[in-house]
Design a protein around this motif. Structure first.
Motif, PDB file in Angstrom:
ATOM      1  N   THR A   1      12.327   3.464   1.604  1.00 11.12           N
ATOM      2  CA  THR A   1      11.312   3.466   2.659  1.00 11.12           C
ATOM      3  C   THR A   1       9.910   3.536   2.073  1.00 11.12           C
ATOM      4  O   THR A   1       8.981   2.873   2.551  1.00 11.12           O
ATOM      5  CB  THR A   1      11.537   4.654   3.615  1.00 11.12           C
ATOM      6  OG1 THR A   1      12.835   4.540   4.216  1.00 11.12           O
ATOM      7  CG2 THR A   1      10.486   4.682   4.712  1.00 11.12           C
ATOM      8  N   ALA A   2       9.754   4.316   1.010  1.00 14.66           N
ATOM      9  CA  ALA A   2       8.445   4.401   0.354  1.00 14.66           C
ATOM     10  C   ALA A   2       8.048   3.048  -0.229  1.00 14.66           C
ATOM     11  O   ALA A   2       6.884   2.632  -0.116  1.00 14.66           O
ATOM     12  CB  ALA A   2       8.488   5.463  -0.745  1.00 14.66           C
ATOM     13  N   LEU A   3       8.993   2.350  -0.846  1.00 11.28           N
ATOM     14  CA  LEU A   3       8.704   1.020  -1.388  1.00 11.28           C
ATOM     15  C   LEU A   3       8.326   0.052  -0.274  1.00 11.28           C
ATOM     16  O   LEU A   3       7.442  -0.791  -0.447  1.00 11.28           O
ATOM     17  CB  LEU A   3       9.914   0.507  -2.174  1.00 11.28           C
ATOM     18  CG  LEU A   3      10.177   1.201  -3.520  1.00 11.28           C
ATOM     19  CD1 LEU A   3      11.542   0.795  -4.074  1.00 11.28           C
ATOM     20  CD2 LEU A   3       9.085   0.857  -4.534  1.00 11.28           C
ATOM     21  N   TRP A   4       9.005   0.169   0.859  1.00 11.63           N
ATOM     22  CA  TRP A   4       8.654  -0.697   1.993  1.00 11.63           C
ATOM     23  C   TRP A   4       7.221  -0.427   2.459  1.00 11.63           C
ATOM     24  O   TRP A   4       6.478  -1.358   2.774  1.00 11.63           O
ATOM     25  CB  TRP A   4       9.625  -0.450   3.145  1.00 11.63           C
ATOM     26  CG  TRP A   4      10.996  -1.006   2.914  1.00 11.63           C
ATOM     27  CD1 TRP A   4      11.442  -1.671   1.811  1.00 11.63           C
ATOM     28  CD2 TRP A   4      12.121  -0.925   3.804  1.00 11.63           C
ATOM     29  NE1 TRP A   4      12.768  -2.016   1.948  1.00 11.63           N
ATOM     30  CE2 TRP A   4      13.207  -1.579   3.164  1.00 11.63           C
ATOM     31  CE3 TRP A   4      12.320  -0.367   5.064  1.00 11.63           C
ATOM     32  CZ2 TRP A   4      14.465  -1.696   3.757  1.00 11.63           C
ATOM     33  CZ3 TRP A   4      13.567  -0.476   5.660  1.00 11.63           C
ATOM     34  CH2 TRP A   4      14.625  -1.129   5.017  1.00 11.63           C
ATOM     35  N   ARG A   5       6.862   0.856   2.519  1.00 10.60           N
ATOM     36  CA  ARG A   5       5.500   1.208   2.945  1.00 10.60           C
ATOM     37  C   ARG A   5       4.455   0.635   2.005  1.00 10.60           C
ATOM     38  O   ARG A   5       3.324   0.355   2.409  1.00 10.60           O
ATOM     39  CB  ARG A   5       5.351   2.732   3.005  1.00 10.60           C
ATOM     40  CG  ARG A   5       6.011   3.385   4.215  1.00 10.60           C
ATOM     41  CD  ARG A   5       5.683   4.861   4.272  1.00 10.60           C
ATOM     42  NE  ARG A   5       4.239   5.094   4.290  1.00 10.60           N
ATOM     43  CZ  ARG A   5       3.679   6.299   4.139  1.00 10.60           C
ATOM     44  NH1 ARG A   5       4.450   7.360   3.930  1.00 10.60           N
ATOM     45  NH2 ARG A   5       2.368   6.436   4.165  1.00 10.60           N
ATOM     46  N   MET A   6       4.835   0.443   0.753  1.00 12.18           N
ATOM     47  CA  MET A   6       3.906  -0.139  -0.233  1.00 12.18           C
ATOM     48  C   MET A   6       3.881  -1.659  -0.160  1.00 12.18           C
ATOM     49  O   MET A   6       3.144  -2.295  -0.893  1.00 12.18           O
ATOM     50  CB  MET A   6       4.317   0.296  -1.635  1.00 12.18           C
ATOM     51  CG  MET A   6       4.045   1.742  -1.967  1.00 12.18           C
ATOM     52  SD  MET A   6       4.556   2.091  -3.674  1.00 12.18           S
ATOM     53  CE  MET A   6       5.834   3.290  -3.420  1.00 12.18           C
ATOM     54  N   GLY A   7       4.709  -2.236   0.700  1.00 15.25           N
ATOM     55  CA  GLY A   7       4.719  -3.688   0.851  1.00 15.25           C
ATOM     56  C   GLY A   7       5.793  -4.407   0.051  1.00 15.25           C
ATOM     57  O   GLY A   7       5.691  -5.619  -0.161  1.00 15.25           O
ATOM     58  N   TYR A   8       6.839  -3.662  -0.379  1.00 15.66           N
ATOM     59  CA  TYR A   8       7.869  -4.271  -1.234  1.00 15.66           C
ATOM     60  C   TYR A   8       9.203  -4.480  -0.508  1.00 15.66           C
ATOM     61  O   TYR A   8      10.233  -4.612  -1.153  1.00 15.66           O
ATOM     62  CB  TYR A   8       8.081  -3.416  -2.484  1.00 15.66           C
ATOM     63  CG  TYR A   8       6.909  -3.498  -3.442  1.00 15.66           C
ATOM     64  CD1 TYR A   8       6.858  -4.478  -4.438  1.00 15.66           C
ATOM     65  CD2 TYR A   8       5.827  -2.631  -3.313  1.00 15.66           C
ATOM     66  CE1 TYR A   8       5.776  -4.565  -5.297  1.00 15.66           C
ATOM     67  CE2 TYR A   8       4.745  -2.711  -4.172  1.00 15.66           C
ATOM     68  CZ  TYR A   8       4.724  -3.678  -5.161  1.00 15.66           C
ATOM     69  OH  TYR A   8       3.643  -3.766  -6.012  1.00 15.66           O
ATOM     70  N   LYS A   9       9.174  -4.511   0.810  1.00 14.75           N
ATOM     71  CA  LYS A   9      10.405  -4.738   1.557  1.00 14.75           C
ATOM     72  C   LYS A   9      10.969  -6.120   1.216  1.00 14.75           C
ATOM     73  O   LYS A   9      10.270  -7.129   1.281  1.00 14.75           O
ATOM     74  CB  LYS A   9      10.156  -4.648   3.065  1.00 14.75           C
ATOM     75  CG  LYS A   9      11.427  -4.738   3.901  1.00 14.75           C
ATOM     76  CD  LYS A   9      11.142  -4.470   5.370  1.00 14.75           C
ATOM     77  CE  LYS A   9      12.444  -4.460   6.182  1.00 14.75           C
ATOM     78  NZ  LYS A   9      12.194  -4.168   7.616  1.00 14.75           N
ATOM     79  N   GLY A  10      12.235  -6.148   0.829  1.00 13.89           N
ATOM     80  CA  GLY A  10      12.865  -7.403   0.438  1.00 13.89           C
ATOM     81  C   GLY A  10      12.504  -7.856  -0.962  1.00 13.89           C
ATOM     82  O   GLY A  10      12.990  -8.885  -1.430  1.00 13.89           O
ATOM     83  N   ARG A  11      11.663  -7.069  -1.650  1.00 16.89           N
ATOM     84  CA  ARG A  11      11.209  -7.457  -2.984  1.00 16.89           C
ATOM     85  C   ARG A  11      11.643  -6.474  -4.062  1.00 16.89           C
ATOM     86  O   ARG A  11      11.753  -6.845  -5.231  1.00 16.89           O
ATOM     87  CB  ARG A  11       9.680  -7.577  -2.996  1.00 16.89           C
ATOM     88  CG  ARG A  11       9.125  -8.630  -2.042  1.00 16.89           C
ATOM     89  CD  ARG A  11       7.607  -8.525  -1.960  1.00 16.89           C
ATOM     90  NE  ARG A  11       6.989  -8.594  -3.278  1.00 16.89           N
ATOM     91  CZ  ARG A  11       5.812  -8.065  -3.577  1.00 16.89           C
ATOM     92  NH1 ARG A  11       5.125  -7.394  -2.654  1.00 16.89           N
ATOM     93  NH2 ARG A  11       5.314  -8.183  -4.804  1.00 16.89           N
ATOM     94  N   MET A  12      11.848  -5.196  -3.670  1.00 18.58           N
ATOM     95  CA  MET A  12      12.168  -4.187  -4.671  1.00 18.58           C
ATOM     96  C   MET A  12      12.977  -3.074  -4.029  1.00 18.58           C
ATOM     97  O   MET A  12      12.727  -2.687  -2.887  1.00 18.58           O
ATOM     98  CB  MET A  12      10.882  -3.604  -5.285  1.00 18.58           C
ATOM     99  CG  MET A  12      11.118  -2.661  -6.466  1.00 18.58           C
ATOM    100  SD  MET A  12      11.959  -3.493  -7.847  1.00 18.58           S
ATOM    101  CE  MET A  12      11.922  -2.220  -9.099  1.00 18.58           C
ATOM    102  N   THR A  13      13.953  -2.570  -4.768  1.00 13.45           N
ATOM    103  CA  THR A  13      14.753  -1.426  -4.344  1.00 13.45           C
ATOM    104  C   THR A  13      14.795  -0.404  -5.478  1.00 13.45           C
ATOM    105  O   THR A  13      14.364  -0.684  -6.603  1.00 13.45           O
ATOM    106  CB  THR A  13      16.202  -1.851  -4.023  1.00 13.45           C
ATOM    107  OG1 THR A  13      16.824  -2.322  -5.242  1.00 13.45           O
ATOM    108  CG2 THR A  13      16.228  -2.957  -2.980  1.00 13.45           C
ATOM    109  N   GLY A  14      15.331   0.778  -5.183  1.00  8.73           N
ATOM    110  CA  GLY A  14      15.501   1.768  -6.232  1.00  8.73           C
ATOM    111  C   GLY A  14      16.393   1.243  -7.338  1.00  8.73           C
ATOM    112  O   GLY A  14      16.155   1.489  -8.527  1.00  8.73           O
ATOM    113  N   HIS A  15      17.430   0.490  -6.953  1.00 10.81           N
ATOM    114  CA  HIS A  15      18.344  -0.088  -7.934  1.00 10.81           C
ATOM    115  C   HIS A  15      17.657  -1.168  -8.767  1.00 10.81           C
ATOM    116  O   HIS A  15      18.083  -1.471  -9.883  1.00 10.81           O
ATOM    117  CB  HIS A  15      19.550  -0.689  -7.216  1.00 10.81           C
ATOM    118  CG  HIS A  15      20.765  -0.790  -8.085  1.00 10.81           C
ATOM    119  ND1 HIS A  15      21.707   0.201  -8.174  1.00 10.81           N
ATOM    120  CD2 HIS A  15      21.180  -1.774  -8.908  1.00 10.81           C
ATOM    121  CE1 HIS A  15      22.659  -0.168  -9.012  1.00 10.81           C
ATOM    122  NE2 HIS A  15      22.366  -1.363  -9.477  1.00 10.81           N
ATOM    123  N   GLY A  16      16.580  -1.735  -8.219  1.00  9.23           N
ATOM    124  CA  GLY A  16      15.878  -2.799  -8.922  1.00  9.23           C
ATOM    125  C   GLY A  16      15.289  -2.364 -10.248  1.00  9.23           C
ATOM    126  O   GLY A  16      15.134  -3.182 -11.171  1.00  9.23           O
TER     127      GLY A  16
END
Length: 413
Positions: free
Chosen positions: A319-334
């Motif tokens: 969710t934090a990554l999504w808030r930074m604009g990385y939805k669909g672009r980065m995950t924790g596993h990434g």
């Protein structure tokens, strides 16, 4: 119409069964029924009347008990009734005559009880729920020495048929751990669950979304500028430096940190592959731990949600990554994929990278696994990786192929 093996194999829970959680009942005649439960478990039921009241008795599960054996057991029940014996009383007597301490369920309950005090509550709940749902109905009633490899494989196959391949493997591994408990207690000498996961369908690799190496400096700057929960922000930095799984990070405990050796010792029951894992901690990660420790949020968990008083949920970091604009672009596993690709490009030892990623590999590495294997090399590798992350954040590199980084890798190799 009598049941057939072909017809039984095709039976699946109806939408009504799934919605109401009530079984679908299929008659074979003479009081024998096959109940298909909403979980997919197929149970043999003998229906009869005793002293004017309708009764049912569970006599086994399919395919462990075949159609032919179920019919034979149903006939035996009818004979008991003709002799004036209540089949349920006969079943209780039979169970009492058997040594209950050797029943698989009895041993499984001890194994789960022993683990409860030493593992995360969510891990215990996950494993115990799977036992109750997927394992106990098949073999819980059986004597530990009567259970065979085909019995256990049938459990995995039934779960696999639901499209849950990872859960099927986890169920077989859990069954194997319970057999190890029985071996330690001197109740059996064999573990029929060994190597059974190889009989399941090949594991399909799931590719997680991740940024390119050229986008890493911008991601690190965005993480540093994140204005949400401080521990989530520090957790993302920790993922950058260590590339562990988010599940492992979420349940990280202070007691697992060896400050003297600068190593995070993750116990086997927290790892996907059910084996202990060592994570060398670079100075940057030790500094993060010192910062968190000073906050005094929790004496048990490192990344602690102060609102719920529990470890962070599985969605906290994504969710934090999504808030930074990385939805669909980065995950924790990434972070794991990014580290693996980069370290391989820089010619670090493949075996050391795979060990640090705690990957499951069907080769000599996993079959003779040693958590401390190549540990000095891995420690140097993790320190170099942490320095590289810092340089990427500072914008000191234009891309990830840096001459001194590559030379350092070759030196370590």
């Amino acid at each position: 119409m009598p049941l057939t093996h072909t017809g039984i194999n095709k039976l699946q829970p109806s939408n009504t069964s799934i919605a109401t959680k009530r079984p679908d009942k299929h008659s074979d005649g003479n009081g024998l029924q096959l109940w298909v439960r909403y979980t997919g478990v197929k149970s043999w039921i003998s229906a009869y009347r005793w002293q004017g009241k309708q009764q049912t008795l569970t006599i086994g599960t399919y395919p462990i008990m075949s159609l032919q054996n179920a019919r034979q057991r149903n006939i035996e029940i009818k004979r008991l009734i003709a002799d004036g014996v209540n089949p349920k009383d006969d079943k209780k007597k039979t169970q009492a005559d058997n040594d209950g301490s050797r029943a698989f369920d009895t041993i499984a309950q001890r194994w789960h009880d022993d683990r409860k005090a030493h593992i995360a509550p969510t891990t215990y709940s996950r494993d115990y729920s799977q036992y109750q749902r997927d394992i106990k109905p098949f073999i819980g009633h059986m004597n530990i020495e009567d259970i065979t490899a085909p019995d256990i494989l049938a459990i995995g196959k039934s779960i696999e048929a639901r499209g849950a391949a990872d859960m099927a493997r986890r169920a077989i591994r859990q069954t194997g751990q319970i057999f190890k408990q029985a071996i330690r207690e001197g109740l059996t000498n064999l573990n029929p669950a060994n190597d059974l996961t190889e009989a399941l369908k090949p594991h399909k690799v799931k590719h997680h979304s991740r940024i390119t190496s050229q986008q890493l400096p911008k991601l690190l700057q965005d993480i540093n500028a994140y204005d949400g929960d401080l521990l989530v922000k520090l957790g993302l930095w920790f993922l950058c430096y260590t590339f562990v799984r988010t599940q492992e990070l979420r349940f990280m405990e202070w007691s697992e940190i060896d400050y003297k050796a600068k190593i995070w010792r993750i116990p086997a029951d927290k790892m996907k592959m059910d084996r202990p894992h060592l994570v060398p901690l670079a100075p940057q990660t030790m500094a993060i731990l010192e910062q968190i420790k000073a906050l005094g949020f929790s004496d048990q968990y490192v990344f602690f949600n102060t609102s719920t008083r529990k470890p962070y949920s599985m969605n906290a970091f994504i969710t934090a990554l999504w808030r930074m604009g990385y939805k669909g672009r980065m995950t924790g596993h990434g972070f794991r994929g990014l580290a693996s690709t980069t370290l391989h490009e820089q010619e670090f030892m493949h075996e050391a990278i795979e060990l640090q990623l705690a990957h499951e590999k069907e080769n000599k590495i996993s079959k003779a696994y040693n958590g401390a294997q190549h540990l000095p090399y891995r420690t140097k590798m993790m320190n170099e990786w942490a320095k590289f992350i810092d340089d990427a954040y500072a914008g000191k590199i234009d891309n990830l192929i840096r001459a001194d980084f590559k030379q350092q890798a070759q030196k370590h190799g």
